[in-house]
Design a protein around this motif. Structure first.
Motif, short mmCIF file in Angstrom:
data_model
loop_
_atom_site.label_atom_id
_atom_site.label_comp_id
_atom_site.label_asym_id
_atom_site.label_seq_id
_atom_site.Cartn_x
_atom_site.Cartn_y
_atom_site.Cartn_z
N LEU A 435 -11.12 45.06 -53.40
CA LEU A 435 -10.44 45.67 -52.26
C LEU A 435 -10.78 47.16 -52.18
O LEU A 435 -10.66 47.88 -53.17
CB LEU A 435 -8.92 45.50 -52.40
CG LEU A 435 -8.07 46.06 -51.26
CD1 LEU A 435 -8.26 45.22 -49.99
CD2 LEU A 435 -6.61 46.12 -51.65
N ALA A 436 -11.23 47.58 -50.98
CA ALA A 436 -11.51 49.01 -50.78
C ALA A 436 -10.36 49.69 -50.03
O ALA A 436 -10.01 50.83 -50.32
CB ALA A 436 -12.81 49.17 -50.00
N ALA A 437 -9.81 48.99 -49.07
CA ALA A 437 -8.67 49.53 -48.33
C ALA A 437 -7.96 48.37 -47.68
O ALA A 437 -8.58 47.36 -47.32
CB ALA A 437 -9.14 50.52 -47.26
N LEU A 438 -6.65 48.49 -47.55
CA LEU A 438 -5.86 47.43 -46.93
C LEU A 438 -5.21 47.98 -45.67
O LEU A 438 -4.43 48.94 -45.71
CB LEU A 438 -4.78 46.95 -47.89
CG LEU A 438 -3.88 45.83 -47.34
CD1 LEU A 438 -4.66 44.51 -47.25
CD2 LEU A 438 -2.63 45.66 -48.21
N GLN A 439 -5.57 47.33 -44.57
CA GLN A 439 -4.93 47.73 -43.32
C GLN A 439 -3.64 46.94 -43.15
O GLN A 439 -3.63 45.71 -43.28
CB GLN A 439 -5.86 47.48 -42.14
CG GLN A 439 -5.28 47.98 -40.83
CD GLN A 439 -6.00 47.41 -39.64
OE1 GLN A 439 -6.06 46.22 -39.46
NE2 GLN A 439 -6.57 48.30 -38.85
N VAL A 440 -2.58 47.65 -42.84
CA VAL A 440 -1.27 47.01 -42.63
C VAL A 440 -0.81 47.30 -41.21
O VAL A 440 -0.83 48.45 -40.77
CB VAL A 440 -0.21 47.58 -43.61
CG1 VAL A 440 1.09 46.80 -43.48
CG2 VAL A 440 -0.72 47.53 -45.03
N GLY A 441 -0.46 46.25 -40.49
CA GLY A 441 0.18 46.47 -39.19
C GLY A 441 -0.77 46.84 -38.08
O GLY A 441 -0.38 47.53 -37.13
N GLY A 442 -2.00 46.38 -38.16
CA GLY A 442 -2.92 46.58 -37.05
C GLY A 442 -3.58 47.94 -37.08
O GLY A 442 -3.28 48.79 -37.93
N PRO A 443 -4.50 48.14 -36.16
CA PRO A 443 -5.29 49.38 -36.14
C PRO A 443 -4.42 50.62 -36.04
O PRO A 443 -4.80 51.70 -36.47
CB PRO A 443 -6.16 49.23 -34.90
CG PRO A 443 -6.21 47.78 -34.63
CD PRO A 443 -4.90 47.22 -35.10
N LEU A 444 -3.24 50.45 -35.45
CA LEU A 444 -2.37 51.60 -35.30
C LEU A 444 -1.26 51.60 -36.34
O LEU A 444 -0.34 52.40 -36.26
CB LEU A 444 -1.79 51.63 -33.89
CG LEU A 444 -2.88 51.55 -32.82
CD1 LEU A 444 -2.26 51.56 -31.44
CD2 LEU A 444 -3.86 52.70 -32.97
N GLY A 445 -1.38 50.71 -37.29
CA GLY A 445 -0.44 50.72 -38.40
C GLY A 445 -0.87 51.76 -39.40
O GLY A 445 -0.59 52.95 -39.26
N GLY A 446 -1.60 51.29 -40.41
CA GLY A 446 -2.09 52.27 -41.38
C GLY A 446 -2.85 51.57 -42.48
O GLY A 446 -2.95 50.34 -42.51
N PHE A 447 -3.39 52.37 -43.37
CA PHE A 447 -4.22 51.84 -44.45
C PHE A 447 -3.63 52.26 -45.78
O PHE A 447 -3.16 53.39 -45.95
CB PHE A 447 -5.65 52.38 -44.32
CG PHE A 447 -6.39 51.81 -43.14
CD1 PHE A 447 -7.27 50.75 -43.29
CD2 PHE A 447 -6.20 52.34 -41.87
CE1 PHE A 447 -7.95 50.23 -42.20
CE2 PHE A 447 -6.87 51.83 -40.78
CZ PHE A 447 -7.76 50.78 -40.95
N LEU A 448 -3.69 51.35 -46.74
CA LEU A 448 -3.25 51.66 -48.10
C LEU A 448 -4.46 51.59 -49.02
O LEU A 448 -5.33 50.74 -48.86
CB LEU A 448 -2.20 50.64 -48.56
CG LEU A 448 -0.89 50.60 -47.77
CD1 LEU A 448 -0.01 49.47 -48.28
CD2 LEU A 448 -0.16 51.94 -47.85
N PRO A 449 -4.50 52.49 -50.01
CA PRO A 449 -5.58 52.43 -50.98
C PRO A 449 -5.31 51.31 -52.00
O PRO A 449 -4.17 50.87 -52.15
CB PRO A 449 -5.51 53.80 -51.66
CG PRO A 449 -4.08 54.20 -51.54
CD PRO A 449 -3.58 53.60 -50.26
#
Lengths: 565, 894
Positions: A435-449
């Motif tokens: 895993l490099a990055a996890l997007q949560v909640g769509g493009p306008l949600g956010g990314f977690l490392p």
């Protein structure tokens, strides 16, 4: 809202086009469907046919041109065979977007065009709800998915489009009992409508502390109460699940449409509404068909119509097809679309619960939100409130993308750690990918490392990390995709889906994309741009772009050095 | 609308704004200047540009769409940087020329926040649309704020524009998918005036000039086209009109205008403009000096008097001339010539209104102010097409309807407001009286009448009720062709409304029984108690056709009435005037216009002075008008151009237009407004005012009134109606309605609040039976022709055909129903010959459903087509107003 000019005159008038459409028997309400119908019959540019569609409905010509050029489905030239390929996040994460070029080769046309002979056309859309099996396309209404996508569309290999894998992680599913265990819908409504009161329904939902699952998280009972039980109230089930990465609403609409409709019926009952609409996005043709069938079935079973189950209560429901626009899922834009207008956000106030569809009090609830209501009414608001966390009650469908070992839709208690969801439920990434990055909640949600996943799946928990719950789609990025390409993808999504109603987003989304696509690192202009977008945009779409890209840059750390602004 | 105010703090300054107002309104009230590029006070706010950002109670908001709530704390200065960034971001999508081509709102906002053209980074390339003569679009400068679209939809009601595309590609476009010229645009100029960037401009020297950032040194005047009375600001440079802008504080137009007032001023500099007098020598009109021309007129008038007495001289005054000129002209005829032979073109349009309204209510004008009319909850629009003929009024009426008022339209044609009507009744031309009785019958039968009002303030109910027994809906349906249920529906809408208002036009008056039409229409308002109460409804209101047709009559340019409507055969009235004038006034009424023509043909009228009317083009039965002029030994014509009438004159005097002189006009709702000289007339051209004085001097008479202001002062001394009026007051107050008896009290916008102005103080119901029109179709002339105005031209077209309006509409067309087109072999767009019992005309057919089967319609803006050769000499039995609206014709392919 108005202003008094220096001569004491006030521009009190409303939107004259809207008034006109209303006087013409709410012809605007039939406009988008009529435009879509006309679009299916022609490959010509909108200017050649859309104005006449409006005129034929008794509206000014301009009433047709504006929306037809706005909605992607109406603006896109359409051949006899129309192929929609998904260019959204999970499919992008699956192969870095290479399938888009392959699909152009397979179809023999460039995306956004039609073959000279009108035989075939290709349209890039943002999310078909096959995020668990991407990349995906719809050939007509027939789905194709997977690495061999282009070959499937070309007819070289058999088509493949698996059903949504759905699992319950709670032991007592609120949303998936029908999908997984075949528990029938409509167990609650007949009794409630004949023997219950709207106050009881309202009280249970208030006690449940159910919040909207569409992304905004507004308390449902508060929204219902805001419509003040006006008999003109309209309830809209928002099935415009636009957030790429999420297919929860598609799952519910396709596999348990009765549950959604039962929730809608209960919402109407609580609000005193006699009219309701279900908006289903056009990218979900099966969901649209299932919802239409389910509405018809509900009428024949006496759940809808006049004097439902002999109660004297009237509930009429119609199903409306979307026309291809992310922002059109925002509630004011959705209402604009139902009125035949361009799918643009409108300033609030007035809020839809005061003046919504044709100025009637309007309650817009997401499909998943409504699907929770029957359980709440049946088992009690208190029981629901014990689920999840004390501050964010209940369960949530989370959607895991194709990169996971076990992708699919999971019902989880709110507050479940994200790390748990992707590890225990999703099984980590497939094929040993990292895993490099996890997007949560769509493009306008956010990314977690990857090292920042010890976050409870709640709005508050994610917001604390600069992300957002949104629709709770989880899209995993591994090293197949360069970080800067993810950044460009997010900006590309923003630019493609900005409705254009306000200048910060209209200009900022395009300018942000230009900067992201440039060779150089951004200058100070970029920071000012993000500041204006975040603070000045008309709706949450524009306001959410900066936190989303900022969280992305944080998630990638050094790999996007210089992009922090 | 709420009436209270709320207190708000703006950067520490306490201000109050009306409840419901925006934070932007509060910010401006506090004196702060912030950009608001998508905002226009004339329009509902949109919250699109997001440049008016402020902080309210700690939260950044767009102030234009945020309500000012009591106690709100607004921070403006602290958010300056963000506002600047918002403008900068917007500008980044524009090409550099967006900042340095026009003095636009955008350019000013940039200059104010230190943003220069380097911030504008778009290469452009989205293209221009220059297809339209008055409206050019430069897409690269569009910021998608939608002001133009709102202007077109919400203010003008044309719906010609829309935003197209989405996201960054969003741009305004004409809504039919083609070019601007092919769109529904009627060139009101609203989009041009509201555009904050110069994306939409009037081409030429006017480009980029708007009322928002209008240059200083403009001249405020009143439009010289229709009778709406739009206040306009004229921008001029080096003696030439650069642009005409709608005045945002115009009392009637409120920042709006139409294609005519706004753009149609090209005639001023037309090569056709007469700049030297013409005198007929040896049968040919030749240029002459003013002295020679005036001597010739004076000698001719003296000769006419010598040959036939003072009554051998006649004058047709001008409804386009100022009040002061009309005043001076009637004074000239009465004291310098000694005759009452003066009339004006209200004879041809609203003389039945003057007669009918006077008989019903006591005064010769509309009963209520337009500001009240548009508060109505039910409009009854009869025989009028204000969307085209009075566009600013039409637009405001449409706004009212779209805001929820019920609308009943009674008109044979399906045009304009009829498309928006709750009930559209289409009576056969000439059957209005029966229709009105039918409606009245239902009002009475269903008890939709105000019995207390009828008892206390009206008279004639028993007679009317007896008559109405003969007009049940079924009977009326057979006379008018209007289905009985529509008559009932119309009556119920009008009868059940709380504040109904009647607006009507020439479709009521220009009939054989036009005065009966006015009176029986007025019956409805009386039955309903909807007149003279100020709250129970807004009366009966004629839409006057020409800019000053109300004023020309008010000033006594009438054969039987003195200024202020005193009768010439009333000795005490005459004495009052004679005391002021110091000269006798002839006591017997003079000739009306048709009588003048008849007298000329009979050799009794030996000198005819025609001021600013092209009677050969606009009067009915034009062939016989020409005969009259040919027979008259002296025909004098004041004109701008060599009109059909001027060609037949013996002396033509070149005179100034409304943009070139001072005075006042009275509009359709009785408002006096100032007319001011924006540019000088061409060298050699004089005002009508100066011409009258010069001619009077040659006849040895001093008319006094050396200036227009003095002329109005003198008129004010003649009658209490105008006693409180003066140029000084109008300069201060803008518009003042008559009656205005006191210089320090407002005029009476709403009439008859205490009593009607009839001798007995009551409103008079009229029990006039329906009588058939003068013209009837037969086998030879099977169709009924109706004439009227179209949107792009004005009457004979003398002003509108000399300019780019010709590019908008290039000819008169004949509207034909498809059934009739089939029946008579007519094809859309092809030439047709129209014949009546009186003459023939050559037109082009337009096949469509605007007219009912059996009826055709034509405008009369192009005299060459000869529409008024078709019309008859039938005229209203009371006032001699021609029966323009009913002519039996046949039509053949041309």
């Amino acid at each position: 809202m108005t202003s008094t000019d220096r001569n004491g005159h006030r521009a009190d008038g409303g939107d004259a086009m809207r008034s006109l459409a209303e006087r013409r028997g709410r012809a605007g309400g039939r406009l988008i469907a009529a435009l879509a119908d006309a679009r299916r019959r022609t490959a010509e540019p909108v200017g050649r046919w859309a104005p006449q569609v409006a005129v034929d409905l008794g509206l000014p010509a301009s009433a047709g041109l504006g929306p037809a050029s706005h909605y992607a489905d109406l603006a896109a030239p359409t051949g006899r065979r129309h192929v929609r390929v998904c260019g959204a996040t999970a499919c992008f994460a699956a192969d870095g977007g290479r399938h888009l070029g392959q699909m152009e080769d397979a179809c023999g046309v460039v995306s956004g065009t039609v073959a000279d002979d009108g035989s075939v056309s290709l349209q890039t859309v943002r999310c078909l709800g096959y995020c668990y099996a991407g990349p995906a396309a719809l050939d007509g209404d027939s789905p194709c998915t997977g690495p061999t996508l282009a070959a499937q569309v070309a007819g070289a290999v058999p088509r493949s489009a698996p059903d949504i894998p759905a699992r319950d992680a709670t032991g007592d599913p609120v949303l998936l009992s029908g999908v997984l265990a075949g528990e029938p819908a409509w167990r609650t409504w007949p009794q409630v409508v004949t023997a219950g009161t709207s106050e009881q329904v309202m009280a249970e939902v208030a006690e449940s502390r159910l919040r909207g699952r569409g992304g905004a998280g507004f308390p449902v009972a508060t929204k219902w109460a805001a419509a003040r039980r006006s008999p003109q109230t309209v309830v809209v089930a928002n099935g415009d699940e636009g957030d790429p990465g999420s297919f929860a609403d598609r799952l519910l609409m396709e596999r348990d449409p009765g549950l959604v409709l039962e929730g809608l019926a209960l919402a109407c009952f609580a609000c005193g509404a006699r009219e309701a609409a279900v908006l289903v996005r056009s990218e979900y043709p099966q969901a649209l068909a299932r919802m239409r069938d389910a509405v018809e079935q509900a009428y024949s079973d006496g759940h809808f119509g006049s004097s439902v189950h002999g109660s004297g209560i009237t509930v009429n429901v119609r199903v409306v097809e979307g026309a291809g626009s992310y922002v059109a899922g925002e509630e004011t834009a959705l209402i604009a679309g139902l009125e035949g207008d361009r799918g643009c956000a409108r300033p609030r106030p007035p809020y839809p619960t005061e003046q919504g569809l044709w100025d009637a009090p309007t309650v817009v609830n997401n499909v998943e939100t409504l699907a929770a209501v029957p359980w709440i009414v049946r088992r009690g608001g208190a029981a629901y409130a014990r689920r999840g966390t004390p501050t964010e009650t209940g369960t949530k469908l989370v959607c895991l993308s194709e990169r996971f070992a076990r992708p699919g839709a999971y019902e989880v208690e709110l507050g479940t750690p994200v790390a748990d969801i992707i590890g225990r439920l999703g099984g980590g990434l497939r094929d040993g990918a990292v895993l490099a990055a996890l997007q949560v909640g769509g493009p306008l949600g956010g990314f977690l490392p990857p090292d920042g996943l010890d976050v409870p799946l709640t709005e508050a928990g994610l917001a604390a990390q600069g992300a957002a719950l949104g629709h709770a789609g989880l899209v995993a990025f591994d090293d197949r995709v360069e970080p800067v390409d993810v950044l460009r993808h997010v900006w590309g999504f923003a630019a493609a889906e900005s409705c254009g109603a306000c200048s910060p987003c209209r200009v900022g989304s395009r300018r942000g994309l230009e900067i992201a696509e440039g060779d150089a690192l951004p200058g100070p202009e970029y920071g000012r741009l993000l500041g204006v977008l975040a603070q000045a945009s008309l709706c949450a779409f524009g306001r959410r772009i900066p936190p989303a890209v900022r969280s992305l840059v944080r998630a990638y750390g050094d790999r996007l050095a210089g992009w922090d602004a | 609308m709420s009436s209270g105010t709320v207190a708000v703090t703006v950067d520490g300054v306490h201000v109050r704004v009306p409840e419901g107002d925006s934070v932007l309104s509060a910010v401006r009230t506090a004196g702060a200047d912030i950009p608001a590029l998508c905002h226009d006070d004339r329009l509902r706010p949109a919250g699109s540009c997001r440049t008016c950002l402020v902080r309210v109670d700690g939260k950044i908001v767009a102030s234009c769409v945020t309500p000012a709530t009591a106690g709100a704390v607004v921070e403006v200065d602290d958010v300056r940087g963000l506002r600047r960034d918002a403008v900068e971001l917007m500008v980044s999508a524009l090409p550099p020329r967006a900042l340095d081509t026009y003095d636009s709102e955008l350019a000013r906002a940039c200059a104010a926040s230190g943003i220069d053209a380097t911030a504008a980074r778009s290469p452009g390339g989205r293209g221009v649309d220059t297809s339209h003569p008055y409206v050019h679009l430069d897409r690269d400068l569009c910021i998608a704020c939608g002001r133009c679209v709102r202007m077109c939809s919400d203010l003008q009601g044309t719906f010609a524009l829309t935003l197209v595309g989405r996201g960054a590609d969003t741009v305004v476009a004409p809504g039919r998918g083609g070019s601007w010229a092919e769109s529904d645009c009627v060139a009101c100029g609203g989009c041009v005036d509201t555009c904050p960037t110069g994306a939409i401009t009037e081409p030429g020297a006017a480009a980029g000039i708007t009322s928002a950032v209008g240059p200083t040194g403009t001249t405020r005047t009143t439009c010289g086209y229709c009778g709406v009375g739009c206040a306009l600001d004229v921008v001029a440079e080096d003696g030439r009109v650069t642009a005409v802008l709608p005045a945002r504080d115009g009392p009637v137009n409120r920042g709006h205008a139409c294609v005519k007032g706004r753009f149609a001023h090209g005639y001023l500099e037309s090569r056709d403009r007469l700049t030297r007098p013409l005198v007929r020598r040896g049968g040919v009109l030749e240029p002459a000096e003013w002295d020679e021309a005036l001597d010739r007129v004076a000698a001719g008038m003296r000769q006419a008097i010598a040959d036939g007495g003072p009554d051998a001289v006649g004058l047709i005054s001008s409804a386009r001339a100022t009040n002061e000129e009309n005043y001076l002209l009637q004074k000239f005829m009465r004291v310098a010539i000694g005759t009452n032979n003066i009339d004006n073109c209200s004879r041809l349009c609203h003389s039945p209104s003057a007669a009918g309204l006077t008989a019903s209510f006591g005064l010769a004008g509309g009963t209520d102010s337009f500001d009240d009319v548009e508060r109505t909850d039910c409009l009854l629009v009869v025989g009028a097409n204000p969307i085209e003929a009075h566009p600013v009024v039409g637009a405001r009426l449409l706004q009212r309807v779209l805001a929820g008022a019920k609308l009943v339209v009674a008109d044979p044609r399906a045009v304009g407001l009829a498309h928006h009507a709750d009930v559209h009744v289409r009576p056969r031309p000439g059957t209005n009286v029966a229709l009105f009785h039918g409606i009245a019958h239902v009002l009475v039968a269903e008890g939709l009448i105000d019995e207390a009002f009828l008892r206390e303030r009206a008279t004639g109910l028993p007679e009317l009720t007896a008559l109405l027994a003969d007009y049940p809906p079924d009977t009326v349906a057979s006379i008018t062709g209007v289905p009985a249920q529509d008559i009932v529906a119309a009556a119920r809408l009008y009868g059940r409304a709380k504040r109904p208002a009647i607006v009507y036009g020439l479709g009521v008056t220009e009939h054989l029984h036009g005065t009966d039409g006015v009176r029986t229409l007025a019956n409805l308002a009386i039955l309903r108690g909807a007149v003279g109460t100020g709250h129970g409804g807004y009366g009966v209101n004629p839409l006057r056709g020409q800019n000053n047709v109300q004023g020309a009559s008010d000033m006594g340019a009438l054969p039987d009435l003195l200024p202020g409507y005193a009768r010439v055969d009333d000795e005490s009235a005459r004495a009052r005037v004679e005391r002021v004038w110091g000269l006798p006034v002839p006591s017997h009424p003079g000739m009306r216009i048709p009588q003048m023509f008849a007298a000329a043909r009979a050799g009794r009228l030996r000198a005819l002075w025609i001021v600013g009317e092209d009677v050969c083009a606009t009067d009915p039965d034009a062939n016989r008008v020409g005969d009259a002029l040919d027979a008259c030994p002296l025909v004098v014509c004041n004109e701008l151009f060599l009109s059909e009438t001027a060609r037949r004159a013996d002396v033509v005097l070149p005179v100034a237009s409304w943009l070139e002189k001072d005075g006042t006009f009275v509009n359709f709702d009785r408002r006096f407004q100032r007319v001011r000289r924006a540019v000088g007339p061409p060298v050699g051209v004089r005002t009508d005012f100066a011409v009258v004085h010069a001619l009077a001097a040659r006849l040895g008479v001093d008319l006094g009134c050396p200036t227009p202001a003095a002329a109005l002062d003198e008129a004010a001394r003649l009658t209490p109606h105008f006693a409180g009026l003066s140029h000084d007051r109008l300069d201060r107050e803008g518009a003042v309605p008559w009656p205005c008896p006191h210089p320090d009290r407002p005029g009476e916008a709403t009439l008859y609040l205490d009593r009607f102005a009839t001798p007995d103080g009551r409103a008079h119901l009229a029990a006039a039976p329906y009588l058939p029109p003068g013209e009837q179709p037969d086998d030879d002339y099977p169709l009924i022709l109706v004439t009227g105005r179209g949107w792009a031209h004005y009457n004979s077209g003398s002003m509108t055909r000399r300019g780019a309006n010709l590019d908008l509409v290039a000819r008169d067309v004949l509207d034909v129903h498809p059934d009739d087109a089939d029946r008579f072999g007519l094809r859309d767009g092809e030439p047709v010959v129209v014949r009546s019992r009186h003459g023939q005309a050559h037109l082009v057919a337009r096949v469509g459903d605007a007219t009912a089967p059996g009826q055709v319609f034509s405008t009369f803006h192009f005299p060459a087509g000869g529409v008024n050769r078709l019309t008859s000499d039938h005229a209203d039995t009371v006032t001699s107003c021609p029966e323009y609206k009913v002519t039996a014709v046949c039509v053949h392919p041309g």
